[in-house]
Design a protein around this motif. Sequence first.
Motif, mmCIF file in Angstrom:
data_model
loop_
_atom_site.group_PDB
_atom_site.id
_atom_site.type_symbol
_atom_site.label_atom_id
_atom_site.label_comp_id
_atom_site.label_asym_id
_atom_site.label_seq_id
_atom_site.Cartn_x
_atom_site.Cartn_y
_atom_site.Cartn_z
ATOM 1 N N VAL A 179 0.829 -1.200 0.000
ATOM 2 C CA VAL A 179 0.000 0.000 0.000
ATOM 3 C C VAL A 179 0.865 1.254 0.000
ATOM 4 O O VAL A 179 0.493 2.290 -0.565
ATOM 5 C CB VAL A 179 -0.970 -0.020 1.204
ATOM 6 C CG1 VAL A 179 -0.221 0.034 2.524
ATOM 7 C CG2 VAL A 179 -1.957 1.138 1.131
ATOM 8 N N VAL A 180 2.060 1.169 0.600
ATOM 9 C CA VAL A 180 2.961 2.321 0.601
ATOM 10 C C VAL A 180 3.545 2.537 -0.789
ATOM 11 O O VAL A 180 3.693 3.677 -1.248
ATOM 12 C CB VAL A 180 4.074 2.150 1.655
ATOM 13 C CG1 VAL A 180 5.010 3.361 1.636
ATOM 14 C CG2 VAL A 180 3.479 1.970 3.043
ATOM 15 N N ALA A 181 3.879 1.455 -1.496
ATOM 16 C CA ALA A 181 4.374 1.585 -2.867
ATOM 17 C C ALA A 181 3.331 2.263 -3.754
ATOM 18 O O ALA A 181 3.674 3.072 -4.631
ATOM 19 C CB ALA A 181 4.736 0.211 -3.426
ATOM 20 N N LYS A 182 2.074 1.933 -3.541
ATOM 21 C CA LYS A 182 1.007 2.593 -4.309
ATOM 22 C C LYS A 182 0.953 4.076 -3.970
ATOM 23 O O LYS A 182 0.740 4.920 -4.855
ATOM 24 C CB LYS A 182 -0.333 1.917 -4.015
ATOM 25 C CG LYS A 182 -0.418 0.485 -4.527
ATOM 26 C CD LYS A 182 -1.692 -0.203 -4.057
ATOM 27 C CE LYS A 182 -1.695 -1.672 -4.482
ATOM 28 N NZ LYS A 182 -2.872 -2.406 -3.928
ATOM 29 N N TYR A 183 1.140 4.413 -2.708
ATOM 30 C CA TYR A 183 1.168 5.816 -2.300
ATOM 31 C C TYR A 183 2.317 6.559 -2.984
ATOM 32 O O TYR A 183 2.179 7.723 -3.370
ATOM 33 C CB TYR A 183 1.302 5.892 -0.781
ATOM 34 C CG TYR A 183 1.596 7.269 -0.233
ATOM 35 C CD1 TYR A 183 0.636 8.269 -0.258
ATOM 36 C CD2 TYR A 183 2.842 7.559 0.326
ATOM 37 C CE1 TYR A 183 0.905 9.538 0.247
ATOM 38 C CE2 TYR A 183 3.124 8.816 0.838
ATOM 39 C CZ TYR A 183 2.150 9.804 0.794
ATOM 40 O OH TYR A 183 2.419 11.055 1.286
ATOM 41 N N LEU A 184 3.444 5.875 -3.166
ATOM 42 C CA LEU A 184 4.578 6.492 -3.846
ATOM 43 C C LEU A 184 4.357 6.626 -5.350
ATOM 44 O O LEU A 184 5.107 7.330 -6.029
ATOM 45 C CB LEU A 184 5.854 5.667 -3.612
ATOM 46 C CG LEU A 184 6.357 5.494 -2.180
ATOM 47 C CD1 LEU A 184 7.679 4.754 -2.165
ATOM 48 C CD2 LEU A 184 6.483 6.818 -1.463
ATOM 49 N N GLY A 185 3.353 5.916 -5.869
ATOM 50 C CA GLY A 185 3.088 5.966 -7.306
ATOM 51 C C GLY A 185 3.854 4.935 -8.103
ATOM 52 O O GLY A 185 3.981 5.081 -9.332
ATOM 53 N N LEU A 186 4.358 3.877 -7.447
ATOM 54 C CA LEU A 186 5.119 2.854 -8.158
ATOM 55 C C LEU A 186 4.202 1.977 -9.000
ATOM 56 O O LEU A 186 3.054 1.710 -8.630
ATOM 57 C CB LEU A 186 5.881 1.980 -7.167
ATOM 58 C CG LEU A 186 6.937 2.673 -6.300
ATOM 59 C CD1 LEU A 186 7.593 1.663 -5.366
ATOM 60 C CD2 LEU A 186 7.991 3.353 -7.164
ATOM 61 N N ALA A 306 8.506 9.484 2.836
ATOM 62 C CA ALA A 306 8.032 8.102 2.740
ATOM 63 C C ALA A 306 8.895 7.341 1.753
ATOM 64 O O ALA A 306 9.312 7.879 0.723
ATOM 65 C CB ALA A 306 6.569 8.060 2.301
ATOM 66 N N THR A 307 9.169 6.077 2.070
ATOM 67 C CA THR A 307 9.953 5.230 1.183
ATOM 68 C C THR A 307 9.542 3.774 1.390
ATOM 69 O O THR A 307 8.659 3.477 2.197
ATOM 70 C CB THR A 307 11.462 5.414 1.425
ATOM 71 O OG1 THR A 307 12.202 4.767 0.373
ATOM 72 C CG2 THR A 307 11.902 4.831 2.764
#
Length: 415
Positions: A179-186, A306-307
């Motif tokens: 879900v964090v990767a989605k937040y980063l736009g990956l 965030a990362t």
Amino acid sequence: MKMRSSFSQHQRQPGGEDMEEEVHGIVIVGGGICGLATALALHRKGIPSLVLEKYETLRTAGGSIGVHANGWRVLEQLGIAPELRKTADLVTEFHDVWQQEQGNKSVVVPVRGELRWLKRKDLIETMAKNIPSGAIRFGCRIAEIHPANPDNHGAVLTTLDGSIIRAKALIGCDGSNSVVAKYLGLSPPRPASRMILRGLTRYPHGHPFGPHFLRLRCGGLFVGRSPVTDHLVSCVVAFWHPGADATKDARAMKALVLRKLKEQRCSDEVAGMVRDLDPESLIVLTRVWYRPPWQVMFSSFRRGTATVAGDAMHVMGSYIGQGGSAALEDALVLARSLSRAAAGGRELREEKIGAAMGAYVRERRLRVVRLSLESFAMGTMLATKSLLTKLACFAIVTVLGTNSLGHTNYDCGRL
């Protein structure tokens, strides 16, 4: 080095109700190997964090994980290597065997440095017990993530139960479906149709395999066998393009594998290992997820403060056995970078968090690109029917020294 961990404040919802909002310095999403290693590394630097795990308990299922020399260097820095060494034996050689009608072909490859197959349960529980009590919150599923301000400094997480958690620094260690990767736009990882059965087999009177990891290829099947202890063996069986055979049922998958082993006339020794797999240890995968090396090379792995780390950053197939060790490396480098953002050993300086995460991404980029490229080339070489593609992939793994385990000769430094 001390730092304030969290406090609570009230926020008014649109409907007029007051609700409590938590504020934390560092929030780690995901309580698997990478998340716990990151929390432990930060703890060793005197920096508190909060780990949000969506499941209700520690995720100890999953058989075993091979940890190469580069991973053991990290475990030494985390202070848990001596304890973990007591749980697993050294592996000294790879035995590569190609089963063919005209006779078997075999190659012995010496292991470079330390290699042991750890039970995932041992690794997870050892890290968890070295993290302060209360630092892991179970049953916490993230529904949404929003930036805390227009500059992307900090993030606001909303859980499925409506709780709000504000983080100065957000780290996604939540796997391939992050879900964090989605937040980063990956971009999402890509799937490969490959069925995998993993588990552990016990030999009450001891196994006869010695300190050798078998890698057997026979008629489209790959069988991996590695000793964990004198009485315990890790087993993996994989094959490509399962089609109508695809199943997530462990018993059905085990029966399917036994049929395929019989069709390929694999040895009774291998069939017996699969037949006696501990049902509690069985893991079935119907797809292998991977992030292509060009995505790893060019993706932006940071958004403000965030990362991501581990599989959320560079998920790869298990062809070179570096997923776990690479995640441990990520944890150490990230904790080291963030510790430099602590001002005078007291407060996490928000204005420096982004710069610290940027330094982490830069340091890790080329390393994980290489690992992703090696894994991608190995997987493609095994799956493709194109001679030209096979030759190109063979050239890549030859230049990078994949077969000689050059990727294990890496040291990410001190914590």
